[in-house]
Design a protein around this motif. Sequence first.
Motif, PDB file in Angstrom:
ATOM      1  N   ASP A 184       0.837  -1.194   0.000  1.00  0.00           N
ATOM      2  CA  ASP A 184       0.000   0.000   0.000  1.00  0.00           C
ATOM      3  C   ASP A 184       0.877   1.251   0.000  1.00  0.00           C
ATOM      4  O   ASP A 184       2.109   1.175  -0.064  1.00  0.00           O
ATOM      5  N   ASN A 185       0.233   2.409   0.078  1.00  0.00           N
ATOM      6  CA  ASN A 185       0.984   3.667   0.000  1.00  0.00           C
ATOM      7  C   ASN A 185       1.946   3.836   1.173  1.00  0.00           C
ATOM      8  O   ASN A 185       3.062   4.340   1.001  1.00  0.00           O
ATOM      9  N   ALA A 186       1.529   3.418   2.359  1.00  0.00           N
ATOM     10  CA  ALA A 186       2.413   3.538   3.530  1.00  0.00           C
ATOM     11  C   ALA A 186       3.661   2.681   3.358  1.00  0.00           C
ATOM     12  O   ALA A 186       4.774   3.104   3.683  1.00  0.00           O
ATOM     13  N   ALA A 187       3.482   1.466   2.831  1.00  0.00           N
ATOM     14  CA  ALA A 187       4.632   0.596   2.596  1.00  0.00           C
ATOM     15  C   ALA A 187       5.561   1.186   1.546  1.00  0.00           C
ATOM     16  O   ALA A 187       6.791   1.111   1.673  1.00  0.00           O
ATOM     17  N   LEU A 188       4.998   1.789   0.508  1.00  0.00           N
ATOM     18  CA  LEU A 188       5.827   2.398  -0.539  1.00  0.00           C
ATOM     19  C   LEU A 188       6.633   3.571   0.015  1.00  0.00           C
ATOM     20  O   LEU A 188       7.808   3.748  -0.337  1.00  0.00           O
ATOM     21  N   ILE A 189       6.014   4.367   0.871  1.00  0.00           N
ATOM     22  CA  ILE A 189       6.746   5.485   1.488  1.00  0.00           C
ATOM     23  C   ILE A 189       7.903   4.959   2.323  1.00  0.00           C
ATOM     24  O   ILE A 189       9.028   5.496   2.276  1.00  0.00           O
TER      25      ILE A 189
END
Length: 289
Positions: free
Chosen positions: A137-142
């Motif tokens: 998800d976006n948090a993991a990508l960040i």
Amino acid sequence: MIWEAIIEPFLQFGFMRRALLGCIAIAVGATPVGVFLMLRRMSLTGDAMAHAILPGAAVGFLISGLSLGAMTIGGLVAGIVVAIASGMVSRLTTLKEDASLAAFYLISLALGVLIVSTRGSNVDLVHVLFGTVLALDNAALILLCSIASLSVFIVSIIFRPLVLECADPQFLRSVSKLSAVTHFTFLALVVMNLVAGFHALGTLMAVGIMILPAAAGRFWTSSIGGLMVISAATAVLSSVSGLLLSYHYSLPSGPSIILVAGILYGLSVIFGPAGGLVVQNLPRRHYKQ
């Protein structure tokens, strides 16, 4: 045909784009570390450290479930503790560092699997061991992009001491006090990148994207800068190809990525111009004076 097979999956599905971005971040951050692991003859140390983060991630899972923050912090703490503990055992006893690290990694692997299997389901165990790159998800990508950026920045700062330590560690110890700092900073980088890879590829596969591209690149160049570029390119190519194989043939994404990296390594062993089998066995011309 090419558009439908290669480009359309990434344009059509957001999970494929997120998986690709996460893999590229891991490739850029982890392959320089993998290059120095290989040059320092510590490739199997990377594998041991990948298993060492498992109990910390498992404790994070036990406390907060599949929480990105809890599993990241747990993995970092466990990896650093194992690195320091194995180093202390090797310095305070007669046991060599590779043997002490192997002992700690086996204990960590067994403990982590026990924790997850006792308090979680088989699906959770598979998630921890093999990762879920298609579920980033976006948090993991960040997190992955932040770790990759920090890793590249730190490698650029300690690049010269790292190169010196690969070439002649005794000389670095005699002329500088940075030897110990460089060594433990490098181990911290290994742990940090393994934790990043863990979220996408799992503990069993994370070290593959670090070591296999570096080993493949060694057959194409002998310069460290060129080795880093080729290794990163190999890791990105493996990621794209593995994700496409997973998409078209319903294969597990993490193992597909690592298997493609393994195939590229095998081709490099055979055809690589810098010490590959073909080059090594070519008939050499003899010149007469």
